[in-house]
Motif scaffolding. Structure first.
Motif, PDB file in Angstrom:
ATOM      1  N   VAL A   1       0.844  -1.203   0.000  1.00  0.00           N
ATOM      2  CA  VAL A   1       0.000   0.000   0.000  1.00  0.00           C
ATOM      3  C   VAL A   1       0.877   1.250   0.000  1.00  0.00           C
ATOM      4  N   ARG A   2       1.887   1.265   0.863  1.00  0.00           N
ATOM      5  CA  ARG A   2       2.769   2.439   0.951  1.00  0.00           C
ATOM      6  C   ARG A   2       3.513   2.666  -0.366  1.00  0.00           C
ATOM      7  N   GLU A   3       3.890   1.579  -1.006  1.00  0.00           N
ATOM      8  CA  GLU A   3       4.578   1.688  -2.292  1.00  0.00           C
ATOM      9  C   GLU A   3       3.690   2.371  -3.326  1.00  0.00           C
ATOM     10  N   HIS A   4       2.401   2.007  -3.364  1.00  0.00           N
ATOM     11  CA  HIS A   4       1.480   2.626  -4.321  1.00  0.00           C
ATOM     12  C   HIS A   4       1.214   4.094  -3.971  1.00  0.00           C
ATOM     13  N   VAL A   5       1.120   4.384  -2.664  1.00  0.00           N
ATOM     14  CA  VAL A   5       0.919   5.780  -2.250  1.00  0.00           C
ATOM     15  C   VAL A   5       2.100   6.632  -2.695  1.00  0.00           C
ATOM     16  N   GLU A   6       3.308   6.096  -2.526  1.00  0.00           N
ATOM     17  CA  GLU A   6       4.516   6.834  -2.900  1.00  0.00           C
ATOM     18  C   GLU A   6       4.610   7.015  -4.416  1.00  0.00           C
ATOM     19  N   ARG A   7       4.244   5.964  -5.156  1.00  0.00           N
ATOM     20  CA  ARG A   7       4.378   6.013  -6.614  1.00  0.00           C
ATOM     21  C   ARG A   7       3.271   6.836  -7.255  1.00  0.00           C
ATOM     22  N   ARG A   8       2.052   6.723  -6.726  1.00  0.00           N
ATOM     23  CA  ARG A   8       0.890   7.386  -7.330  1.00  0.00           C
ATOM     24  C   ARG A   8       0.553   8.727  -6.685  1.00  0.00           C
ATOM     25  N   GLY A   9       1.105   8.964  -5.509  1.00  0.00           N
ATOM     26  CA  GLY A   9       0.738  10.182  -4.786  1.00  0.00           C
ATOM     27  C   GLY A   9      -0.474   9.974  -3.905  1.00  0.00           C
TER      28      GLY A   9
END
Length: 714
Positions: A591-599
């Motif tokens: 989840v954190r990876e997607h938040v970081e990549r997608r904003g």
């Protein structure tokens, strides 16, 4: 005694004792955020009040204070600021035409019309000036009172600006325009207050769905008691057509229940012994005995109602931006108005002309439409979501959901039903029907979930008797059917018994390739049939995934701890990406990876097992949160109904709210900018400036409220 730092208006902090009293009041008559600021300052000046926070959008004052500060003192401070306090438990608002503010506005309009007619007819000046003055007095009472309170609090709000414009117009002899300014401003404010209060009242009406009295069984007798006196464990009698006052469990009887006030689900739900019922739900045709599992004040509906009101009182990022803009815009334009009124006459210009233009610019300086452009939309959006069984816990969550481009979903219980079903039958000897009947007969006494799947597939078929039945824990079962010994279970069971499975090899490989769990039926000589079982994909899942993509969610990813094959099977069926074999901490990392990549990225799960992953997402969605304390607390958006389509509906509604906020802000800035540019050149009259200000305010209000009045969608 423990202490905590709390923000106060204007920055800084105040040390508030942990045991401070908290009082919530409903404030009536506010038609802009500046009005809320005036109430905050008025209440905040009271001795013993640590903090006062007022939300214009929710019409709600929350004060933290010493025990010595009474509710009456707080109400008095609100009224001193020029606003009213709602009566608790009032069932409905007075008709619009009976409200004091509307009556005064109507009187002012009639007096203005009479004065204008007399002036046009060439009547004596003293007569029509008197009528205009009376119109100003009648319509301006609440405006002047609120302006006086704002000035006492050293706060410049719209009432101060309008009052200044009216007094200035009277000072230069423009009685007609002064009266028209009062009438237009009062009428616009009354309409705006009424429109917003309708939405606030509709949300508060949720809490009033709970009956005030209920029937309980005490000492073998039926007694009528207040709902608030029902203790956990007591038994209630709920007859057809009555509402459930508390959350409970059905002990006796069968009925259908309308749960739409809580879950948004319009179809009645069947309930029998052991079934959970929610407060506010409407009982259908059957009488039932219900054991209370929560007190009335702790019931799901009451908690939802409180959470919705608290959510509406919070500020969204867009609202904070607008507030910062208004804090700069208003002083600049007010300074510009004074410069327009004062500088040209010093250079030889006509005082009356430039003073009038300065007054017009002063009216334009009011940022009302801009400041309310966001909160009315947030209130409307959160209220609309609540009516659909979706609890959005604040404007920040509403905006975040409206901006989502990536969404991660848990597999088991979210995309799937969390129970196995029979997906395929490969008969190696005999026919498929006979294989299902034989396996179901052997599994009839088993408690294993896979056994239930095979039994469900057999349906109403007559099953043969089984002799010498023996359950093999963790492996399967065996018994004699029609004089022949059979085994049913995992391939490992047959390997342990030394029974060859070469004949079942192709079928087993196909089952495993499709991500299904293999179950083998055989006898002492070899396999008879191979069954493929899998977690059933929710029937509404494909439709929900399509709806999410149509709403603008570009990336949808399934997260699961399951093995690769079953994960791939579900992902292929729904045409989404997936990540398998994830431990709980790896889900959080994903989840954190997607938040970081997608904003920004959302996460949807059950709100209990997935709580850490929901917390890591920009916005967390909890499925089927009705009656779940944990889900209501941890999620940013709690979906009362256990239906994936409500997730798509929540995203769609949030998108609509985000579009509406942008429309309102753009329209407000455009119109304000146009009139600021035109006023110094004499193209804007006082009444036109007021009409533009109130017209824009009403326009953005109605545009925001469209969300609440729109057609319901799942």
């Amino acid at each position: 005694m423990g202490r905590r730092e709390l923000p106060v208006l204007g920055g800084g902090g105040v040390s508030v004792p942990a045991g401070a009293r908290r009082t919530v009041l409903r404030v009536e008559g506010m038609d802009c955020a500046a009005c809320a600021a005036s109430v905050e300052r008025s209440v905040g000046r009271l001795p013993g009040v640590y903090r006062a926070t007022v939300s214009f959008a929710a019409g709600r004052l929350e004060a933290e204070h010493e025990a010595s500060v009474s509710r009456e003192a707080l109400e008095g401070a609100v009224r001193e600021a020029g606003y009213g306090v709602a009566v608790p438990r009032r069932e409905e608002r007075e008709p619009l035409w009976r409200e004091r503010r509307v009556v005064l506005t109507g009187v002012a309009a009639l007096l203005f019309a009479a004065g204008a007619a007399l002036q046009l007819a060439g009547g004596p000046g003293v007569a029509w000036i008197s009528l205009y003055a009376a119109a100003i007095a009648a319509g301006g009472v609440p405006i002047f009172r609120a302006a006086f309170a704002a000035l006492r609090s050293r706060h410049m709000d719209m009432n101060v600006l309008m009052s200044t414009a009216v007094v200035g117009a009277v000072g230069i002899g423009a009685w007609g325009e002064a009266a028209l300014v009062v009438v237009l401003f009062a009428a616009g404010g009354a309409l705006q207050v009424y429109a917003v209060e309708r939405t606030r009242g509709a949300v508060r009406a949720l809490a009033r769905l709970v009956p005030e009295e209920v029937t309980v069984l005490r000492g073998g007798m039926e007694l009528r008691v207040p709902a608030g006196e029902v203790a956990v464990g007591e038994v209630l009698v709920v007859r057809p057509g009555e509402r459930f006052a508390v959350d409970g469990e059905v002990l006796e009887g069968r009925t259908t229940v309308d749960e739409s006030p809580v879950t948004g689900e319009s179809a009645p739900v069947e309930k029998g012994p052991g079934g959970a019922v929610l407060s506010g739900s409407l009982n259908g045709a059957g009488a039932v005995l219900v054991r209370a599992v929560r007190r009335a004040e702790d019931s799901t509906l009451q908690r939802i109602s409180r959470l919705v009101e608290e959510a509406q009182a919070g500020k969204a990022p867009a609202e904070r931006f607008v507030d910062r803009f208004a804090r700069v815009y208003t002083p600049l334009v007010v300074a510009g108005a004074f410069a327009v009124a004062a500088v040209p006459p010093l250079l030889g210009g006509d005082f009356g002309t430039w003073f009038y233009r300065g007054l017009a610019l002063l009216v334009v300086a009011c940022p009302c439409s801009l400041v309310i452009s966001t909160p009315v939309t947030i209130v409307s959006g959160i209220g609309a979501a609540a009516r659909r069984g979706v609890l959005v816990k604040g404007g920040e969550a509403l905006e975040a959901a409206g901006n989502l481009r990536a969404l991660l979903l848990d597999k088991t219980g979210t995309l799937t039903e969390g129970r196995p079903v029979l997906e395929r039958v490969v008969a190696l000897a005999g026919d498929r029907e006979e294989a299902v009947v034989l396996a179901a007969a052997l599994e009839r006494r088993s408690e294993h979930p896979l056994a239930h799947a095979i039994l469900s597939a057999a349906g109403e078929r007559e099953l043969p008797e089984v002799a010498g039945f023996r359950s093999i824990p963790g492996r399967g079962a065996e018994g004699e059917v029609r004089g022949r010994r059979y085994l049913v279970g995992s391939p490992a069971l047959f390997a342990e018994r030394g029974i060859p499975l070469e004949a079942a090899g192709p079928a087993l490989r196909e089952v495993e390739r499709m991500g299904e769990t293999p179950v083998v039926l055989g006898d002492g000589e070899g396999p008879v049939a191979v069954f493929g079982l899998a977690d059933a994909v929710r029937p509404e899942a494909p439709e929900a995934i399509r709806a999410l993509r149509e709403a603008g969610v570009e990336e949808i990813v399934m997260l699961t701890g399951d093995a690769e094959a079953p994960a791939r099977r579900v992902a292929d069926l729904l045409d989404i990406d997936y990540r398998a074999r994830l431990l709980p901490e790896e889900k959080v990392a994903a989840v954190r990876e997607h938040v970081e990549r997608r904003g920004a990225a959302g996460m949807a799960g059950d709100g209990v097992n997935d709580a850490p992953a929901l917390a890591a997402a920009t916005v967390g969605f909890a499925m089927g949160a009705a009656g779940s304390d944990v889900a209501l607390e941890v999620a940013d958006v709690a979906l009362m109904r256990d239906d994936l389509r409500s997730l798509a509906g929540a995203v769609r509604l949030s998108r609509a709210a985000e579009r509406t906020i942008k429309q309102n802000i753009f329209a407000s800035i455009l119109i304000k900018g146009l009139f600021v540019a035109l006023a110094p050149f004499g193209f804007v009259t006082l009444w036109l400036a007021v009409l533009a200000d109130m017209g824009t305010s009403i326009g953005v209000t109605l545009n925001g409220l469209r969300l609440f009045s729109g057609r319901r969608r799942p």
